[in-house]
Structure formats: structure tokens, C-alpha cells
Write a protein that holds these residues in place. Sequence first.
Motif, PDB file in Angstrom:
ATOM      1  N   LEU A  61       0.839  -1.192   0.000  1.00  0.00           N
ATOM      2  CA  LEU A  61       0.000   0.000   0.000  1.00  0.00           C
ATOM      3  C   LEU A  61       0.877   1.246   0.000  1.00  0.00           C
ATOM      4  O   LEU A  61       1.747   1.396   0.849  1.00  0.00           O
ATOM      5  CB  LEU A  61      -0.913   0.016   1.223  1.00  0.00           C
ATOM      6  CG  LEU A  61      -1.839   1.213   1.362  1.00  0.00           C
ATOM      7  CD1 LEU A  61      -2.856   1.233   0.220  1.00  0.00           C
ATOM      8  CD2 LEU A  61      -2.549   1.191   2.701  1.00  0.00           C
ATOM      9  N   TYR A  62       0.651   2.127  -0.976  1.00  0.00           N
ATOM     10  CA  TYR A  62       1.349   3.406  -1.061  1.00  0.00           C
ATOM     11  C   TYR A  62       0.353   4.531  -0.855  1.00  0.00           C
ATOM     12  O   TYR A  62      -0.818   4.407  -1.201  1.00  0.00           O
ATOM     13  CB  TYR A  62       2.024   3.573  -2.426  1.00  0.00           C
ATOM     14  CG  TYR A  62       3.352   2.870  -2.517  1.00  0.00           C
ATOM     15  CD1 TYR A  62       4.539   3.550  -2.326  1.00  0.00           C
ATOM     16  CD2 TYR A  62       3.428   1.513  -2.791  1.00  0.00           C
ATOM     17  CE1 TYR A  62       5.761   2.907  -2.401  1.00  0.00           C
ATOM     18  CE2 TYR A  62       4.628   0.860  -2.867  1.00  0.00           C
ATOM     19  CZ  TYR A  62       5.796   1.566  -2.674  1.00  0.00           C
ATOM     20  OH  TYR A  62       7.003   0.928  -2.738  1.00  0.00           O
ATOM     21  N   LEU A  63       0.838   5.636  -0.309  1.00  0.00           N
ATOM     22  CA  LEU A  63       0.006   6.808  -0.101  1.00  0.00           C
ATOM     23  C   LEU A  63       0.622   7.990  -0.832  1.00  0.00           C
ATOM     24  O   LEU A  63       1.849   8.141  -0.851  1.00  0.00           O
ATOM     25  CB  LEU A  63      -0.092   7.143   1.390  1.00  0.00           C
ATOM     26  CG  LEU A  63      -1.054   6.298   2.213  1.00  0.00           C
ATOM     27  CD1 LEU A  63      -0.553   4.893   2.385  1.00  0.00           C
ATOM     28  CD2 LEU A  63      -1.278   6.921   3.553  1.00  0.00           C
ATOM     29  N   LEU A  64      -0.237   8.791  -1.433  1.00  0.00           N
ATOM     30  CA  LEU A  64       0.199  10.004  -2.100  1.00  0.00           C
ATOM     31  C   LEU A  64      -0.549  11.166  -1.444  1.00  0.00           C
ATOM     32  O   LEU A  64      -1.769  11.232  -1.517  1.00  0.00           O
ATOM     33  CB  LEU A  64      -0.118   9.920  -3.601  1.00  0.00           C
ATOM     34  CG  LEU A  64       0.580  10.928  -4.489  1.00  0.00           C
ATOM     35  CD1 LEU A  64       0.707  10.359  -5.891  1.00  0.00           C
ATOM     36  CD2 LEU A  64      -0.109  12.243  -4.535  1.00  0.00           C
ATOM     37  N   GLY A  65       0.189  12.034  -0.777  1.00  0.00           N
ATOM     38  CA  GLY A  65      -0.409  13.167  -0.093  1.00  0.00           C
ATOM     39  C   GLY A  65      -0.323  14.411  -0.952  1.00  0.00           C
ATOM     40  O   GLY A  65       0.704  14.684  -1.574  1.00  0.00           O
ATOM     41  N   HIS A  83       2.909   3.142   3.473  1.00  0.00           N
ATOM     42  CA  HIS A  83       2.108   3.587   4.612  1.00  0.00           C
ATOM     43  C   HIS A  83       2.945   3.757   5.876  1.00  0.00           C
ATOM     44  O   HIS A  83       2.674   4.643   6.689  1.00  0.00           O
ATOM     45  CB  HIS A  83       0.972   2.588   4.857  1.00  0.00           C
ATOM     46  CG  HIS A  83      -0.001   3.058   5.879  1.00  0.00           C
ATOM     47  ND1 HIS A  83       0.219   2.902   7.219  1.00  0.00           N
ATOM     48  CD2 HIS A  83      -1.181   3.694   5.756  1.00  0.00           C
ATOM     49  CE1 HIS A  83      -0.796   3.417   7.884  1.00  0.00           C
ATOM     50  NE2 HIS A  83      -1.664   3.906   7.020  1.00  0.00           N
ATOM     51  N   GLU A  84       3.961   2.944   6.030  1.00  0.00           N
ATOM     52  CA  GLU A  84       4.767   2.963   7.248  1.00  0.00           C
ATOM     53  C   GLU A  84       5.408   4.333   7.469  1.00  0.00           C
ATOM     54  O   GLU A  84       6.149   4.833   6.622  1.00  0.00           O
ATOM     55  CB  GLU A  84       5.868   1.898   7.157  1.00  0.00           C
ATOM     56  CG  GLU A  84       6.711   1.784   8.389  1.00  0.00           C
ATOM     57  CD  GLU A  84       7.758   0.693   8.239  1.00  0.00           C
ATOM     58  OE1 GLU A  84       8.653   0.662   9.084  1.00  0.00           O
ATOM     59  OE2 GLU A  84       7.668  -0.097   7.306  1.00  0.00           O
ATOM     60  N   ASN A  85       5.092   4.962   8.585  1.00  0.00           N
ATOM     61  CA  ASN A  85       5.637   6.257   9.004  1.00  0.00           C
ATOM     62  C   ASN A  85       5.298   7.417   8.056  1.00  0.00           C
ATOM     63  O   ASN A  85       5.910   8.474   8.139  1.00  0.00           O
ATOM     64  CB  ASN A  85       7.157   6.190   9.173  1.00  0.00           C
ATOM     65  CG  ASN A  85       7.570   5.193  10.218  1.00  0.00           C
ATOM     66  OD1 ASN A  85       6.874   5.000  11.213  1.00  0.00           O
ATOM     67  ND2 ASN A  85       8.687   4.532   9.998  1.00  0.00           N
ATOM     68  N   PHE A  86       4.339   7.259   7.175  1.00  0.00           N
ATOM     69  CA  PHE A  86       3.986   8.289   6.212  1.00  0.00           C
ATOM     70  C   PHE A  86       3.514   9.571   6.902  1.00  0.00           C
ATOM     71  O   PHE A  86       4.012  10.661   6.620  1.00  0.00           O
ATOM     72  CB  PHE A  86       2.899   7.761   5.262  1.00  0.00           C
ATOM     73  CG  PHE A  86       2.488   8.724   4.192  1.00  0.00           C
ATOM     74  CD1 PHE A  86       3.246   8.865   3.053  1.00  0.00           C
ATOM     75  CD2 PHE A  86       1.345   9.491   4.328  1.00  0.00           C
ATOM     76  CE1 PHE A  86       2.872   9.748   2.057  1.00  0.00           C
ATOM     77  CE2 PHE A  86       0.940  10.374   3.345  1.00  0.00           C
ATOM     78  CZ  PHE A  86       1.720  10.503   2.203  1.00  0.00           C
TER      79      PHE A  86
END
Length: 92
Positions: A61-65, A83-86
Motif C-alpha cells: 500500500l502506497y500513499l500520495l499526499g 504507509h509505514e511512518n507516512f
Amino acid sequence: MGWVVRQTRRFGRAYKKLYRNVLVDVDEAVRVIAENPYVGERKRGDLSELFVYKFHSQNQLYLLGYTCDDEVCLIYLEAVGPHENFYRDLKH
């Protein structure tokens, strides 16, 4: 008129460190966001200005802020990564 996408220095540094096969998925996520900036989930509290778009790449899982400026139709890509520490890294 469509939305203009700009990246912050933090996003650029994180983007350069990603593997090529992940970059393809990140580019696709940016295209989705450019078409509809409100597709991401709006955060609350300290990060209330931030939207986060979640996607999978390489079974992770990737997050784009990103943030949006409605007055000038501008999207700022703030950060990308697993996701880790994002969220912790975004607050610093």
C-alpha cells in the motif's frame, strides 16, 4: 480549464528514490488526482489541508499526499511513499 499539478521538494526527493515499476503506478495515481482532485481522503487535525490517495504497487500500500488550491486550480504533490511512518514524516 484543467488542474495544474506541481510537486514539492519533499515529493521530488521521495519520487526519485522509488523503483521504476513503482513509478509507473505513482504516475497513474497522479493522473487520477489531476482528473478529480477530491478523489483522495481529506485528513483531520494537524493535517487538515491534506488529501491522501491510496493505491497498491508491488503488493504494498502506497500513499500520495497532496493539497489543492481551488482559486487557481493547482494541486501540490506533498509526499509519496509506503504507509509505514507516512504521516509521522509529513508532520516534520
